[in-house]
Motif scaffolding. Structure first.
Motif, PDB file in Angstrom:
ATOM      1  N   VAL A 261       0.830  -1.202   0.000  1.00 23.93           N
ATOM      2  CA  VAL A 261       0.000   0.000   0.000  1.00 23.93           C
ATOM      3  C   VAL A 261       0.866   1.255   0.000  1.00 23.93           C
ATOM      4  O   VAL A 261       0.538   2.256  -0.645  1.00 23.93           O
ATOM      5  N   THR A 262       1.992   1.223   0.690  1.00 19.75           N
ATOM      6  CA  THR A 262       2.905   2.371   0.721  1.00 19.75           C
ATOM      7  C   THR A 262       3.478   2.643  -0.666  1.00 19.75           C
ATOM      8  O   THR A 262       3.616   3.798  -1.087  1.00 19.75           O
ATOM      9  N   ASN A 263       3.811   1.601  -1.397  1.00 19.30           N
ATOM     10  CA  ASN A 263       4.338   1.758  -2.754  1.00 19.30           C
ATOM     11  C   ASN A 263       3.264   2.165  -3.752  1.00 19.30           C
ATOM     12  O   ASN A 263       3.556   2.826  -4.764  1.00 19.30           O
ATOM     13  N   TYR A 264       2.038   1.762  -3.504  1.00 19.64           N
ATOM     14  CA  TYR A 264       0.969   1.810  -4.496  1.00 19.64           C
ATOM     15  C   TYR A 264       0.776   3.152  -5.207  1.00 19.64           C
ATOM     16  O   TYR A 264       0.591   3.171  -6.435  1.00 19.64           O
ATOM     17  N   PRO A 265       0.806   4.309  -4.517  1.00 23.86           N
ATOM     18  CA  PRO A 265       0.587   5.569  -5.255  1.00 23.86           C
ATOM     19  C   PRO A 265       1.578   5.787  -6.394  1.00 23.86           C
ATOM     20  O   PRO A 265       1.289   6.545  -7.325  1.00 23.86           O
ATOM     21  N   GLY A 266       2.741   5.128  -6.343  1.00 17.90           N
ATOM     22  CA  GLY A 266       3.710   5.232  -7.418  1.00 17.90           C
ATOM     23  C   GLY A 266       3.748   4.017  -8.315  1.00 17.90           C
ATOM     24  O   GLY A 266       3.702   4.126  -9.543  1.00 17.90           O
ATOM     25  N   THR A 267       3.809   2.823  -7.720  1.00 20.89           N
ATOM     26  CA  THR A 267       3.964   1.624  -8.543  1.00 20.89           C
ATOM     27  C   THR A 267       2.716   1.309  -9.364  1.00 20.89           C
ATOM     28  O   THR A 267       2.803   0.544 -10.337  1.00 20.89           O
ATOM     29  N   THR A 273       2.256   0.733 -18.478  1.00 23.20           N
ATOM     30  CA  THR A 273       3.428   0.425 -19.297  1.00 23.20           C
ATOM     31  C   THR A 273       3.411  -1.069 -19.598  1.00 23.20           C
ATOM     32  O   THR A 273       2.542  -1.809 -19.123  1.00 23.20           O
ATOM     33  N   ASN A 274       4.403  -1.538 -20.357  1.00 25.53           N
ATOM     34  CA  ASN A 274       4.523  -2.977 -20.593  1.00 25.53           C
ATOM     35  C   ASN A 274       5.421  -3.650 -19.561  1.00 25.53           C
ATOM     36  O   ASN A 274       5.869  -4.782 -19.754  1.00 25.53           O
ATOM     37  N   ILE A 275       5.668  -2.976 -18.442  1.00 20.66           N
ATOM     38  CA  ILE A 275       6.381  -3.550 -17.306  1.00 20.66           C
ATOM     39  C   ILE A 275       5.337  -4.054 -16.317  1.00 20.66           C
ATOM     40  O   ILE A 275       4.386  -3.340 -15.989  1.00 20.66           O
ATOM     41  N   SER A 276       5.513  -5.261 -15.830  1.00 29.23           N
ATOM     42  CA  SER A 276       4.580  -5.806 -14.847  1.00 29.23           C
ATOM     43  C   SER A 276       4.688  -5.040 -13.535  1.00 29.23           C
ATOM     44  O   SER A 276       5.792  -4.759 -13.055  1.00 29.23           O
ATOM     45  N   ARG A 345       9.310   8.683  -1.068  1.00 34.51           N
ATOM     46  CA  ARG A 345       8.313   9.325  -1.906  1.00 34.51           C
ATOM     47  C   ARG A 345       8.004   8.415  -3.101  1.00 34.51           C
ATOM     48  O   ARG A 345       8.717   8.382  -4.096  1.00 34.51           O
ATOM     49  N   PRO A 346       6.941   7.606  -2.997  1.00 34.10           N
ATOM     50  CA  PRO A 346       6.697   6.581  -4.017  1.00 34.10           C
ATOM     51  C   PRO A 346       6.382   7.121  -5.407  1.00 34.10           C
ATOM     52  O   PRO A 346       6.718   6.481  -6.399  1.00 34.10           O
ATOM     53  N   VAL A 347       5.734   8.283  -5.498  1.00 34.17           N
ATOM     54  CA  VAL A 347       5.345   8.803  -6.812  1.00 34.17           C
ATOM     55  C   VAL A 347       6.577   9.199  -7.617  1.00 34.17           C
ATOM     56  O   VAL A 347       6.791   8.738  -8.748  1.00 34.17           O
ATOM     57  N   GLY A 348       7.404  10.055  -7.053  1.00 38.14           N
ATOM     58  CA  GLY A 348       8.611  10.471  -7.749  1.00 38.14           C
ATOM     59  C   GLY A 348       9.566   9.316  -8.005  1.00 38.14           C
ATOM     60  O   GLY A 348      10.196   9.232  -9.069  1.00 38.14           O
ATOM     61  N   THR A 349       9.649   8.402  -7.030  1.00 35.95           N
ATOM     62  CA  THR A 349      10.551   7.256  -7.179  1.00 35.95           C
ATOM     63  C   THR A 349      10.116   6.361  -8.337  1.00 35.95           C
ATOM     64  O   THR A 349      10.943   5.920  -9.145  1.00 35.95           O
ATOM     65  N   ALA A 350       8.826   6.078  -8.432  1.00 38.95           N
ATOM     66  CA  ALA A 350       8.335   5.216  -9.508  1.00 38.95           C
ATOM     67  C   ALA A 350       8.559   5.852 -10.877  1.00 38.95           C
ATOM     68  O   ALA A 350       8.958   5.171 -11.840  1.00 38.95           O
ATOM     69  N   LEU A 351       8.317   7.149 -10.983  1.00 38.00           N
ATOM     70  CA  LEU A 351       8.521   7.808 -12.270  1.00 38.00           C
ATOM     71  C   LEU A 351       9.998   7.815 -12.665  1.00 38.00           C
ATOM     72  O   LEU A 351      10.341   7.644 -13.843  1.00 38.00           O
ATOM     73  N   LEU A 352      10.871   7.992 -11.680  1.00 43.54           N
ATOM     74  CA  LEU A 352      12.298   7.934 -11.976  1.00 43.54           C
ATOM     75  C   LEU A 352      12.699   6.545 -12.435  1.00 43.54           C
ATOM     76  O   LEU A 352      13.494   6.389 -13.370  1.00 43.54           O
ATOM     77  N   LEU A 353      12.133   5.502 -11.824  1.00 40.55           N
ATOM     78  CA  LEU A 353      12.447   4.142 -12.245  1.00 40.55           C
ATOM     79  C   LEU A 353      11.967   3.891 -13.677  1.00 40.55           C
ATOM     80  O   LEU A 353      12.677   3.264 -14.473  1.00 40.55           O
ATOM     81  N   ILE A 354      10.784   4.371 -13.998  1.00 40.19           N
ATOM     82  CA  ILE A 354      10.314   4.247 -15.381  1.00 40.19           C
ATOM     83  C   ILE A 354      11.280   4.942 -16.337  1.00 40.19           C
ATOM     84  O   ILE A 354      11.603   4.425 -17.411  1.00 40.19           O
ATOM     85  N   LYS A 379       1.560  15.089 -18.809  1.00 40.62           N
ATOM     86  CA  LYS A 379       2.885  15.693 -18.650  1.00 40.62           C
ATOM     87  C   LYS A 379       3.970  14.693 -18.295  1.00 40.62           C
ATOM     88  O   LYS A 379       5.126  14.860 -18.693  1.00 40.62           O
ATOM     89  N   ALA A 380       3.628  13.658 -17.520  1.00 40.42           N
ATOM     90  CA  ALA A 380       4.669  12.741 -17.057  1.00 40.42           C
ATOM     91  C   ALA A 380       5.272  11.972 -18.229  1.00 40.42           C
ATOM     92  O   ALA A 380       6.500  11.874 -18.357  1.00 40.42           O
ATOM     93  N   ARG A 381       4.421  11.424 -19.063  1.00 39.90           N
ATOM     94  CA  ARG A 381       4.926  10.690 -20.226  1.00 39.90           C
ATOM     95  C   ARG A 381       5.746  11.613 -21.127  1.00 39.90           C
ATOM     96  O   ARG A 381       6.832  11.236 -21.599  1.00 39.90           O
ATOM     97  N   ALA A 382       5.243  12.819 -21.356  1.00 40.21           N
ATOM     98  CA  ALA A 382       5.962  13.766 -22.219  1.00 40.21           C
ATOM     99  C   ALA A 382       7.306  14.153 -21.614  1.00 40.21           C
ATOM    100  O   ALA A 382       8.312  14.263 -22.323  1.00 40.21           O
ATOM    101  N   ALA A 383       7.338  14.349 -20.280  1.00 38.26           N
ATOM    102  CA  ALA A 383       8.584  14.740 -19.624  1.00 38.26           C
ATOM    103  C   ALA A 383       9.617  13.623 -19.687  1.00 38.26           C
ATOM    104  O   ALA A 383      10.810  13.870 -19.920  1.00 38.26           O
ATOM    105  N   ILE A 384       9.188  12.381 -19.490  1.00 36.59           N
ATOM    106  CA  ILE A 384      10.118  11.257 -19.572  1.00 36.59           C
ATOM    107  C   ILE A 384      10.633  11.091 -20.998  1.00 36.59           C
ATOM    108  O   ILE A 384      11.825  10.901 -21.226  1.00 36.59           O
TER     109      ILE A 384
END
Length: 414
Positions: A261-267, A273-276, A345-354, A379-384
């Motif tokens: 649940v702690t990871n969920y807002p980001g993961t 994506t095509n990542i599980s 910070r799960p949101v920023g961390t997940a986007l950085l991993l992507i 914006k997130a997809r465009a920024a990445i």
């Protein structure tokens, strides 16, 4: 070196984001034994006089329980001041066992004989007049998980609208936010991306309870329901679920622990994506992967960034045959290991991993159709894609800080 500098920049960005109107029955106060008492117990101990003898439609599932683990369904059905006449089931069903996205059928509750109406089936997500024909009051009790994409919150908003149209009261039996009520992170939903996985402009991690969200939606979005929120007793915003003493119940089949649940807002973004995102593995939302992923290299790159509150492990995991992504295969995966949940910070961390995976696997990585809806923005997809994620995260931190201030009038707990 460039990624390392990027990570140090993001470290400061991610750390920067740390940091009542309408119908409340009574102020939240400490429980007699110093523990946390969920709204269902507060409600049944003193049913408001205006609701006594009323016919109740109950929106709940397996997460609606008292401290002893007894279901709201049984508690309300047995209460002398209430008449349970309808059950309304959200995504995952009245007992919380249906997989994500799988339609839920109408039925009859075997124990009480009360009809069960689906709010996640062929008739859509909103209670119909037929469902509410014998209902005098709608009562809502579902466990929030702290992330905007959680469909139970949209179910609540749509049910509030239905109650307002019929002119009947709507009662929210509040529960703690399991990941605390202090941290706010991520972008506010943009109106163009409103959907059932995010209806209103709140951040990806909002730091509010369902009762607080109900107050915000009712006033800010003009729902105009006759709303009563029954607060939790004894909960403070700094508390996480494992500090409440309440029994853990999986809020969905794939959220099986507080770490998930702690990871969920980001993961949850990996669904787009095509990542599980880990469905079909032993730790959904705690690890992400694909058959083509060089997990060791990706984990090493992420660890070199020194992000707050989390490290990364390279693992190899089997995927169940029934999973939507890579069924029956063994995949390389990156596991999130939370070392400091207050700093993480799960949101920023997940986007950085992507971002890292996309750069290291440009010919394998692909966006899915739901990514923008999940992030609530294009914006997130465009920024990445443009290599400009850090400025976007800084922008989102400013938006989250503004929301943290503006929500103050709707908060029920210190």
């Amino acid at each position: 070196m460039r990624l390392a500098r990027f990570g140090r920049c993001l470290l400061s960005v991610l750390l920067a984001c740390a940091a009542v109107a309408g119908g409340v029955q009574a102020p939240a106060s400490a429980a007699p034994d110093g523990g946390v008492v969920p709204g269902i117990e507060v409600f049944l101990a003193n049913v408001p006089s205006a609701l006594r003898g009323k016919r109740v439609g109950l929106i709940t599932n397996n997460t609606g329980v008292d401290r002893a683990g007894t279901s709201d369904i049984d508690l309300i059905a047995a209460h002398p001041d209430l008449r349970l006449v309808a059950l309304l089931a959200p995504e995952h069903g009245i007992r919380g066992t249906a997989e994500a996205g799988v339609g839920v059928a109408d039925g009859v509750d075997a124990r009480t004989g009360v009809p069960v109406y689906s709010l996640y089936g062929a008739q859509g997500h909103s209670p119909t007049p037929e469902m509410l024909k014998d209902v005098d009051v709608l009562v809502y009790d579902l466990q929030e998980v702290g992330g905007r994409t959680w469909t139970y919150v949209s179910t609540m908003a749509l049910a509030m609208q239905a109650a307002a149209r019929k002119g009947i009261p709507f009662v929210v039996l509040d529960r703690p936010n399991p990941i605390g009520g202090q941290i706010v992170e991520g972008a506010l939903l943009e109106s163009a991306y409103s959907s059932f996985i995010g209806m209103y402009p709140i951040p990806a991690r909002h730091g509010m309870t369902v009762g607080e969200l109900a107050n915000l939606f009712n006033r800010q979005e003009g729902i105009g329901a006759n709303l009563t929120v029954i607060p939790v007793q004894g909960w403070r915003r700094a508390q996480w679920f494992d500090q409440t003493g309440l029994p853990w119940v999986n809020p969905s089949p794939n959220l099986r622990s507080l770490a998930a649940v702690t990871n969920y807002p980001g993961t949850v973004y990996f669904e787009g994506t095509n990542i599980s995102e880990g469905r079909g593995t032993d730790r959904p939302f705690e690890q992400v992967g694909a058959p083509w992923l060089d997990a060791a290299k990706v984990a090493a790159t992420m660890n070199a960034l020194g992000l707050p509150g989390v490290t990364f492990q390279s693992v190899s995991v089997p995927v169940d045959d029934g999973a939507a992504k890579y069924p029956g295969q063994t995949i390389g995966a990156v596991r999130f290991v939370i070392t400091d949940r207050q700093a993480y910070r799960p949101v920023g961390t997940a986007l950085l991993l992507i971002d890292v995976i996309r750069k290291q696997h440009p010919n394998d990585f692909a966006w899915g159709p739901s990514f923008d809806s999940l992030t609530g923005s294009g914006k997130a997809r465009a920024a990445i894609d443009a290599g400009r994620l850090a400025p976007l995260l800084a922008e989102w931190d400013r938006s989250a800080a503004g929301f943290r201030d503006s929500r103050a009038g709707y908060l029920l707990y210190d």
